[in-house]
Write an enzyme that holds these catalytic residues in place. Structure first.
Site, PDB file in Angstrom:
ATOM      1  N   GLY A  37      25.488  64.718  43.723  1.00  0.00           N
ATOM      2  CA  GLY A  37      25.459  63.457  44.068  1.00  0.00           C
ATOM      3  C   GLY A  37      26.532  63.053  45.029  1.00  0.00           C
ATOM      4  O   GLY A  37      26.272  61.952  45.567  1.00  0.00           O
ATOM      5  N   GLU A  38      27.283  63.796  45.304  1.00  0.00           N
ATOM      6  CA  GLU A  38      28.378  63.340  46.392  1.00  0.00           C
ATOM      7  C   GLU A  38      27.421  63.329  47.660  1.00  0.00           C
ATOM      8  O   GLU A  38      26.621  64.071  47.786  1.00  0.00           O
ATOM      9  CB  GLU A  38      29.576  64.540  46.507  1.00  0.00           C
ATOM     10  CG  GLU A  38      30.513  64.469  45.417  1.00  0.00           C
ATOM     11  CD  GLU A  38      31.686  65.372  45.576  1.00  0.00           C
ATOM     12  OE1 GLU A  38      31.759  65.910  46.605  1.00  0.00           O
ATOM     13  OE2 GLU A  38      32.408  65.476  44.441  1.00  0.00           O
ATOM     14  N   LYS A 189      23.324  23.544  37.729  1.00  0.00           N
ATOM     15  CA  LYS A 189      22.829  24.641  37.096  1.00  0.00           C
ATOM     16  C   LYS A 189      23.817  25.058  36.080  1.00  0.00           C
ATOM     17  O   LYS A 189      25.045  24.912  36.123  1.00  0.00           O
ATOM     18  CB  LYS A 189      22.907  25.684  38.143  1.00  0.00           C
ATOM     19  CG  LYS A 189      22.743  27.224  37.322  1.00  0.00           C
ATOM     20  CD  LYS A 189      22.283  28.186  38.425  1.00  0.00           C
ATOM     21  CE  LYS A 189      23.449  28.580  39.247  1.00  0.00           C
ATOM     22  NZ  LYS A 189      23.117  29.586  40.223  1.00  0.00           N
ATOM     23  N   ARG A 191      24.472  28.162  33.696  1.00  0.00           N
ATOM     24  CA  ARG A 191      24.245  29.441  33.543  1.00  0.00           C
ATOM     25  C   ARG A 191      24.716  30.209  32.141  1.00  0.00           C
ATOM     26  O   ARG A 191      25.957  30.128  31.745  1.00  0.00           O
ATOM     27  CB  ARG A 191      24.983  30.646  34.632  1.00  0.00           C
ATOM     28  CG  ARG A 191      24.493  31.895  34.506  1.00  0.00           C
ATOM     29  CD  ARG A 191      25.027  32.962  35.630  1.00  0.00           C
ATOM     30  NE  ARG A 191      24.479  32.681  37.106  1.00  0.00           N
ATOM     31  CZ  ARG A 191      23.335  33.125  37.205  1.00  0.00           C
ATOM     32  NH1 ARG A 191      22.705  33.862  36.447  1.00  0.00           N
ATOM     33  NH2 ARG A 191      22.772  32.967  38.405  1.00  0.00           N
TER      34      ARG A 191
HETATM   35  C1  R5P Z   1      24.962  31.330  42.407  1.00  0.00           C
HETATM   36  O1  R5P Z   1      26.073  30.749  42.454  1.00  0.00           O
HETATM   37  C2  R5P Z   1      24.317  31.860  43.752  1.00  0.00           C
HETATM   38  O2  R5P Z   1      24.252  30.780  44.632  1.00  0.00           O
HETATM   39  C3  R5P Z   1      23.058  32.079  43.259  1.00  0.00           C
HETATM   40  O3  R5P Z   1      22.340  30.840  42.746  1.00  0.00           O
HETATM   41  C4  R5P Z   1      22.851  33.016  42.331  1.00  0.00           C
HETATM   42  O4  R5P Z   1      23.613  34.061  42.367  1.00  0.00           O
HETATM   43  C5  R5P Z   1      21.324  33.485  41.944  1.00  0.00           C
HETATM   44  O5  R5P Z   1      21.295  34.659  40.955  1.00  0.00           O
HETATM   45  P1  R5P Z   1      20.156  34.685  40.036  1.00  0.00           P
HETATM   46  O6  R5P Z   1      18.858  34.890  41.008  1.00  0.00           O
HETATM   47  O7  R5P Z   1      20.274  35.950  39.304  1.00  0.00           O
HETATM   48  O8  R5P Z   1      19.668  33.457  39.311  1.00  0.00           O
END
Ligand code: R5P
Length: 287
Positions: A37-38, A189, A191
């Site tokens: 793998g190197e 958003k 998360r």
């Molecule tokens: C986050 O702050 C970025 O701007 C993107 O929204 C994010 O990285 C997108 O990730 P995913 O497609 O996994 O939701």
């Protein structure tokens, strides 16, 4: 000034486009892989004072080792200045230590790249809490905004709504809205995990009966864009298109995004050469 443009075989097409725009000599890097793998890259001896290295750093772990070894080889072969063109720049998510025991990946990887090359050009880097990439990398860095390539790749709209999936995308959303002659809006958003995000309206914007363009810097799992597209459809948008600078999603995620209501999924990869070439010329003048 004669220019060499070095590239790795999996990126021959975008490298050739940039070489044409710069009138540079194309210099492929050959990489041997040992049974364990190197890897062992072999570079061509630089002919000019400046070597441009085209390497987009998505799926970066092996590419970083390859870059470490190849830049060592160029330096030993007498290279002058090395400029890395990395349209996607990796490891910028972890721009603070979020939890005890974790690294500051941005600075660890940025410092390493900054010791390998003399200048860096990237596109729409993921910058949430980073004011100045030059400080992080310790070398001149240009972070290009692909507003024009996107405007050229998208259809012509009548007063669209340009929508960002989070608050951090607001500056780019405003720039795109201005360029497309539309209104800007942002979602909020939340998360909860790598593949678990929720959307709510952030800045008030009425999308009913209007064309919506969702813009973001990166799509990884595609969940962010999918939830944003669902939100826009649910709020009454007439159509939903997606403009994402770095579409790192796999086929499955792209399909899920279509099912979430995205009509067009546009990324600028094929149209970046003029923007990159101009930035390379400007950087050569500064180094
Ligand atoms: C986050 O702050 C970025 O701007 C993107 O929204 C994010 O990285 C997108 O990730 P995913 O497609 O996994 O939701």
């Amino acid at each position: 000034m004669s220019l060499d443009l070095a590239y790795f075989p999996d990126e021959a097409a975008p490298a050739a486009r940039l070489a044409r725009a710069l009138d540079a000599r194309l210099c492929p890097v050959a990489t041997h892989r040992f049974p364990d793998g190197e890897i062992l890259p072999r570079v061509q001896a630089p002919a000019g004072e400046v070597t441009i290295i085209y390497r987009s750093l998505d799926r970066p772990n092996e590419k970083l080792i390859e870059l470490l070894l190849a830049t060592d080889a160029w330096r030993r072969a007498g290279a002058g200045r090395l400029i890395l063109v990395a349209p996607y720049l990796c490891y910028l998510r972890q721009d603070v230590v979020f939890a005890a025991g974790e690294p500051l990946s941005r600075d660890a990887v940025g410092g390493m790249i900054g010791r390998l090359v003399d200048g860096l050009i990237t596109v729409q880097a993921h910058l949430h809490r980073t004011a100045d990439l030059t400080q992080v990398f310790g070398i001149p860095v240009r972070n290009l905004c692909p507003t024009e390539p996107f405007a050229a790749a998208l259809p012509t709209y009548r007063a669209p709504v340009v929508l960002g999936p989070d608050e951090e995308s607001a500056p780019w959303v405003r720039a795109m809205a201005e360029r497309l002659g539309g209104d800007a809006g942002n979602l909020k958003k939340t998360r909860r995990g790598d593949r678990d995000v929720q959307m709510a309206l952030g800045t008030p914007v009425d999308v009913r009966g209007r064309a919506v363009v969702i813009v973001d810097d990166i799509a990884s799992s595609g969940q962010t864009l999918a939830r944003a597209a669902e939100w826009a459809r649910g709020a009454g948008a007439a159509s939903v298109d997606v403009a994402v600078a770095h579409a790192l999603m796999d086929e499955g995620a792209t399909e899920r995004l279509r099912r979430a209501g995205a009509r067009l999924i546009v990324s600028t990869a094929a149209a970046l050469a003029p923007l990159l070439a101009q930035a390379v010329r400007e950087m050569i003048g500064r180094l």
